[in-house]
Design a protein around this motif. Structure first.
Motif, PDB file in Angstrom:
ATOM      1  N   GLY A 228       0.934  -1.145   0.163  1.00 60.60           N
ATOM      2  CA  GLY A 228       0.077  -0.072  -0.026  1.00 60.60           C
ATOM      3  C   GLY A 228       0.930   1.372  -0.065  1.00 60.60           C
ATOM      4  O   GLY A 228       2.215   1.107   0.420  1.00 60.60           O
ATOM      5  N   PRO A 229       0.164   2.559  -0.054  1.00 65.14           N
ATOM      6  CA  PRO A 229       1.252   3.637  -0.411  1.00 65.14           C
ATOM      7  C   PRO A 229       1.393   4.353   0.805  1.00 65.14           C
ATOM      8  O   PRO A 229       1.195   5.444   1.157  1.00 65.14           O
ATOM      9  CB  PRO A 229       0.235   4.424  -1.140  1.00 65.14           C
ATOM     10  CG  PRO A 229      -1.235   4.204  -0.693  1.00 65.14           C
ATOM     11  CD  PRO A 229      -1.057   2.769  -0.410  1.00 65.14           C
ATOM     12  N   VAL A 230       2.136   3.460   2.022  1.00 63.70           N
ATOM     13  CA  VAL A 230       2.198   4.041   3.347  1.00 63.70           C
ATOM     14  C   VAL A 230       3.734   3.845   3.540  1.00 63.70           C
ATOM     15  O   VAL A 230       4.330   4.718   4.542  1.00 63.70           O
ATOM     16  CB  VAL A 230       1.457   3.414   4.407  1.00 63.70           C
ATOM     17  CG1 VAL A 230       1.663   4.157   5.836  1.00 63.70           C
ATOM     18  CG2 VAL A 230       0.031   3.422   3.955  1.00 63.70           C
ATOM     19  N   THR A 231       4.590   2.788   3.151  1.00 62.48           N
ATOM     20  CA  THR A 231       5.899   2.712   3.390  1.00 62.48           C
ATOM     21  C   THR A 231       6.791   3.646   2.765  1.00 62.48           C
ATOM     22  O   THR A 231       6.748   4.753   1.966  1.00 62.48           O
ATOM     23  CB  THR A 231       6.214   1.474   3.259  1.00 62.48           C
ATOM     24  OG1 THR A 231       6.048   1.064   1.533  1.00 62.48           O
ATOM     25  CG2 THR A 231       5.640   0.164   4.055  1.00 62.48           C
ATOM     26  N   GLY A 232       8.110   3.785   3.202  1.00 60.66           N
ATOM     27  CA  GLY A 232       9.138   4.410   2.659  1.00 60.66           C
ATOM     28  C   GLY A 232       9.574   5.886   3.270  1.00 60.66           C
ATOM     29  O   GLY A 232       9.636   5.882   4.484  1.00 60.66           O
ATOM     30  N   LEU A 233       9.203   6.785   2.422  1.00 62.49           N
ATOM     31  CA  LEU A 233       9.668   8.433   2.919  1.00 62.49           C
ATOM     32  C   LEU A 233       8.661   8.753   3.673  1.00 62.49           C
ATOM     33  O   LEU A 233       7.358   8.427   3.929  1.00 62.49           O
ATOM     34  CB  LEU A 233       9.840   9.090   1.629  1.00 62.49           C
ATOM     35  CG  LEU A 233      10.718   8.714   0.436  1.00 62.49           C
ATOM     36  CD1 LEU A 233      10.805   9.529  -0.675  1.00 62.49           C
ATOM     37  CD2 LEU A 233      12.056   8.215   0.958  1.00 62.49           C
ATOM     38  N   VAL A 234       9.020   9.775   4.644  1.00 62.66           N
ATOM     39  CA  VAL A 234       7.936  10.548   5.283  1.00 62.66           C
ATOM     40  C   VAL A 234       7.221  11.382   4.409  1.00 62.66           C
ATOM     41  O   VAL A 234       7.842  12.186   3.647  1.00 62.66           O
ATOM     42  CB  VAL A 234       8.841  11.490   6.340  1.00 62.66           C
ATOM     43  CG1 VAL A 234       7.761  12.229   7.141  1.00 62.66           C
ATOM     44  CG2 VAL A 234       9.857  10.829   7.258  1.00 62.66           C
ATOM     45  N   MET A 235       5.775  11.607   4.707  1.00 65.91           N
ATOM     46  CA  MET A 235       4.819  12.115   3.773  1.00 65.91           C
ATOM     47  C   MET A 235       4.241  13.176   4.563  1.00 65.91           C
ATOM     48  O   MET A 235       4.482  13.356   5.646  1.00 65.91           O
ATOM     49  CB  MET A 235       4.012  11.072   3.125  1.00 65.91           C
ATOM     50  CG  MET A 235       4.761  10.091   2.176  1.00 65.91           C
ATOM     51  SD  MET A 235       3.743   8.629   1.607  1.00 65.91           S
ATOM     52  CE  MET A 235       4.477   7.271   2.577  1.00 65.91           C
ATOM     53  N   GLY A 236       3.099  13.919   3.915  1.00 71.33           N
ATOM     54  CA  GLY A 236       2.330  14.927   4.559  1.00 71.33           C
ATOM     55  C   GLY A 236       1.953  14.370   5.883  1.00 71.33           C
ATOM     56  O   GLY A 236       1.994  15.025   6.646  1.00 71.33           O
ATOM     57  N   THR A 237       1.242  13.272   5.671  1.00 67.37           N
ATOM     58  CA  THR A 237       0.244  12.585   6.672  1.00 67.37           C
ATOM     59  C   THR A 237       0.623  11.104   7.140  1.00 67.37           C
ATOM     60  O   THR A 237      -0.014  10.593   7.798  1.00 67.37           O
ATOM     61  CB  THR A 237      -1.350  12.822   6.685  1.00 67.37           C
ATOM     62  OG1 THR A 237      -1.717  12.009   5.462  1.00 67.37           O
ATOM     63  CG2 THR A 237      -1.622  14.424   6.376  1.00 67.37           C
ATOM     64  N   ARG A 238       1.254  10.467   6.113  1.00 69.94           N
ATOM     65  CA  ARG A 238       1.494   9.248   6.181  1.00 69.94           C
ATOM     66  C   ARG A 238       3.251   9.056   6.855  1.00 69.94           C
ATOM     67  O   ARG A 238       4.015   9.732   6.429  1.00 69.94           O
ATOM     68  CB  ARG A 238       1.724   8.419   4.865  1.00 69.94           C
ATOM     69  CG  ARG A 238       0.168   8.362   4.378  1.00 69.94           C
ATOM     70  CD  ARG A 238      -0.018   7.833   3.040  1.00 69.94           C
ATOM     71  NE  ARG A 238      -0.228   9.039   2.141  1.00 69.94           N
ATOM     72  CZ  ARG A 238      -0.243   8.684   0.739  1.00 69.94           C
ATOM     73  NH1 ARG A 238      -0.030   7.550   0.103  1.00 69.94           N
ATOM     74  NH2 ARG A 238      -0.529   9.761  -0.001  1.00 69.94           N
ATOM     75  N   CYS A 239       3.250   8.056   7.571  1.00 69.64           N
ATOM     76  CA  CYS A 239       4.367   7.680   8.545  1.00 69.64           C
ATOM     77  C   CYS A 239       5.630   7.300   7.571  1.00 69.64           C
ATOM     78  O   CYS A 239       6.784   7.527   8.188  1.00 69.64           O
ATOM     79  CB  CYS A 239       4.114   6.682   9.520  1.00 69.64           C
ATOM     80  SG  CYS A 239       3.792   4.899   8.806  1.00 69.64           S
ATOM     81  N   GLY A 240       5.611   6.500   6.608  1.00 69.30           N
ATOM     82  CA  GLY A 240       6.760   6.053   5.977  1.00 69.30           C
ATOM     83  C   GLY A 240       7.056   4.926   6.712  1.00 69.30           C
ATOM     84  O   GLY A 240       6.380   4.244   7.609  1.00 69.30           O
ATOM     85  N   ASP A 241       8.432   4.418   6.719  1.00 69.64           N
ATOM     86  CA  ASP A 241       8.743   3.143   7.229  1.00 69.64           C
ATOM     87  C   ASP A 241       8.632   3.258   8.823  1.00 69.64           C
ATOM     88  O   ASP A 241       9.171   4.476   9.460  1.00 69.64           O
ATOM     89  CB  ASP A 241      10.371   2.833   6.902  1.00 69.64           C
ATOM     90  CG  ASP A 241      10.530   2.405   5.628  1.00 69.64           C
ATOM     91  OD1 ASP A 241       9.557   2.061   5.057  1.00 69.64           O
ATOM     92  OD2 ASP A 241      11.679   2.730   5.039  1.00 69.64           O
ATOM     93  N   ILE A 242       8.308   2.384   9.310  1.00 70.93           N
ATOM     94  CA  ILE A 242       8.321   2.198  10.790  1.00 70.93           C
ATOM     95  C   ILE A 242       8.404   0.805  11.174  1.00 70.93           C
ATOM     96  O   ILE A 242       8.324  -0.229  10.477  1.00 70.93           O
ATOM     97  CB  ILE A 242       6.974   2.475  11.660  1.00 70.93           C
ATOM     98  CG1 ILE A 242       5.561   1.866  10.884  1.00 70.93           C
ATOM     99  CG2 ILE A 242       6.463   4.044  11.350  1.00 70.93           C
ATOM    100  CD1 ILE A 242       4.668   1.718  11.842  1.00 70.93           C
ATOM    101  N   ASP A 243       9.050   0.408  12.581  1.00 70.28           N
ATOM    102  CA  ASP A 243       8.858  -0.965  13.021  1.00 70.28           C
ATOM    103  C   ASP A 243       7.608  -1.300  13.235  1.00 70.28           C
ATOM    104  O   ASP A 243       6.669  -0.882  13.924  1.00 70.28           O
ATOM    105  CB  ASP A 243       9.818  -0.777  14.313  1.00 70.28           C
ATOM    106  CG  ASP A 243       9.881  -2.277  15.092  1.00 70.28           C
ATOM    107  OD1 ASP A 243       9.237  -3.095  14.531  1.00 70.28           O
ATOM    108  OD2 ASP A 243      10.488  -2.156  16.208  1.00 70.28           O
ATOM    109  N   HIS A 244       7.193  -2.565  12.543  1.00 74.08           N
ATOM    110  CA  HIS A 244       5.898  -3.001  12.397  1.00 74.08           C
ATOM    111  C   HIS A 244       5.259  -3.444  13.787  1.00 74.08           C
ATOM    112  O   HIS A 244       4.216  -3.352  14.082  1.00 74.08           O
ATOM    113  CB  HIS A 244       5.580  -4.258  11.476  1.00 74.08           C
ATOM    114  CG  HIS A 244       6.409  -5.444  11.870  1.00 74.08           C
ATOM    115  ND1 HIS A 244       7.750  -5.744  11.499  1.00 74.08           N
ATOM    116  CD2 HIS A 244       5.937  -6.347  12.692  1.00 74.08           C
ATOM    117  CE1 HIS A 244       8.110  -6.915  12.316  1.00 74.08           C
ATOM    118  NE2 HIS A 244       6.944  -7.497  12.790  1.00 74.08           N
ATOM    119  N   THR A 245       6.089  -3.651  14.756  1.00 70.70           N
ATOM    120  CA  THR A 245       5.896  -4.030  16.197  1.00 70.70           C
ATOM    121  C   THR A 245       5.353  -2.988  16.823  1.00 70.70           C
ATOM    122  O   THR A 245       4.500  -2.993  17.883  1.00 70.70           O
ATOM    123  CB  THR A 245       7.181  -4.298  16.936  1.00 70.70           C
ATOM    124  OG1 THR A 245       8.071  -3.432  17.130  1.00 70.70           O
ATOM    125  CG2 THR A 245       7.696  -5.599  16.386  1.00 70.70           C
TER     126      THR A 245
END
Length: 393
Positions: A228-245
């Motif tokens: 989905g379009p949430v991973t990777g870079l830091v976005m306006g309101t989306r977190c990007g990469d995080i530790d899934h735990t």
């Protein structure tokens, strides 16, 4: 031939009418805040610029208003909807079904419907735009251009998640990638500028949504967005990469339910979560005043991009050019400077004076001694959709 491009979002419709193959923009506009009382209609042509603030009930009403503007006796650009021979639609998620631009059929619409769960904010609106356009432009060919299609060349070693293979084989759970139309457009422009096709490029799409792609010989080989379009870079309101735990901690220890976590990571995180602002212009303005929270957020944003640049240079064993594009990539001098700082070991040297000059066309912002070219290339997803739709038909 007239080609109408429709980019139907969850609460907006972007549109452009092109004369093809000349690639001439006949008119363009935006319907925004669909479903709210405070909607607005924008329409621009060579002769007129219109902004009408009014509520737009739904996408059908929005498209009907677009048609009324196109047909308007005073400001319109066509005499009949039959003049439009092709309607090109942006569709965000094509899953495993679509590797290229496709003429719309009942089977195509069914497949887009089946992918709703993978892009719940986008595919339903995209399909609604197609269905409404079919009833209005009855003689036009309807064409779907998929954001994920450009990334179908990514190899299995890059798109496969290290989870039990049954989820890939039975449920198509894998990295798909997004913003493909933009990455394709600017990578082709970069190759034209460099005068060759056998290139190694890193294209960086920075807007409210952000992504970065490794493009080798014109093909996407790795990308920051995933299933989905949430991973990777830091976005306006989306977190990007995080530790899934973190997800399990929020649910099991802090009392969030899974829908709240989803909303938190997609709509309340990123630059908004870090600073309280989602618009980078506001964050840069606050940072300039000495706001340490905003200063840190800008550093976090640029550092994430920098890490991906390093990993993609390693993946391709080199890079010829780095390309910045989209709203932030094209306009934020500060983010470009922060991203490119301290990369001289990789042959990347930014020219601060060139970087600070605003331009509406392709420009170089690297020093004369830089081994890697650093380019700013304005993206044009609507033109890319028009081109792909026209040449398909």
């Amino acid at each position: 031939m007239k080609v109408l491009v429709i980019n139907s979002g969850s609460s907006s419709i972007k549109y452009q009418l092109f004369q093809m193959p000349e690639e001439q923009v006949v008119c363009a506009g935006l319907i925004e805040r669909i479903g709210l009382e405070t909607g607005a209609i924008h329409y621009h042509s060579d002769n007129v610029s219109i902004k009408d603030e009014q509520g737009v009930e739904n996408h059908r009403v929005g498209l009907e208003k677009v048609v009324n503007l196109l047909l308007d006796e005073k400001n319109g650009v066509i005499k009949s909807t039959d003049e439009i021979e092709i309607v090109g639609h942006r569709v965000v998620h094509g899953g495993r079904f679509f590797k290229q631009t496709t003429e719309v059929s009942n089977e195509v619409k069914t497949a887009i419907d089946q992918l709703f769960s993978l892009a719940p904010q986008h595919n339903p609106a995209n399909l609604e735009g197609i269905k409404v356009a079919e009833t209005i432009f009855t003689k036009a060919k309807q064409v779907a251009v998929f954001d994920t299609a450009f990334h179908q060349t990514i190899p299995a070693k890059a798109y496969t998640y290290a989870i039990p293979t049954k989820f890939l084989n039975n449920n198509d759970i894998r990295m798909y990638g997004f913003h493909g139309t933009s990455h394709k457009y600017v990578s082709e422009k970069a190759n034209e500028y460099l005068g060759k096709q056998n290139t190694k490029l890193i294209t960086i799409h920075l807007g409210n949504g952000c992504s970065i792609t490794a493009v080798e010989n014109g093909k996407s080989i790795d990308h920051s967005l995933g299933f989905g379009p949430v991973t990777g870079l830091v976005m306006g309101t989306r977190c990007g990469d995080i530790d899934h735990t973190l997800i399990f901690y929020l649910v099991n220890n802090l009392g969030y339910d899974i829908d709240e976590v989803n909303a938190l990571l997609q709509k309340e995180s990123g630059m908004l979560g870090l600073t309280g602002f989602s618009d980078l212009r506001d964050i840069e303005a606050e940072a300039a005043k000495g706001n340490k929270t905003c200063m840190l957020a800008l550093d976090i944003n640029a550092y994430r991009v920098k890490k991906y640049i390093g990993s993609y240079i390693a993946a391709m064993n080199g890079v010829d050019a780095i390309v910045f594009t989209a709203g932030i990539g094209e306009n934020s001098f500060l983010i470009r400077e922060k991203v490119c700082s301290n990369l001289s070991f990789m042959g990347i040297e930014l020219d601060t004076e060139k970087n600070n000059i605003r331009a509406k066309s392709l420009k170089e912002i690297h020093t004369e001694n830089s081994k890697v070219k650093v380019l700013v290339i304005p993206t044009n997803e609507e033109l890319e959709i028009a081109k792909q739709s026209f040449y398909l038909i």
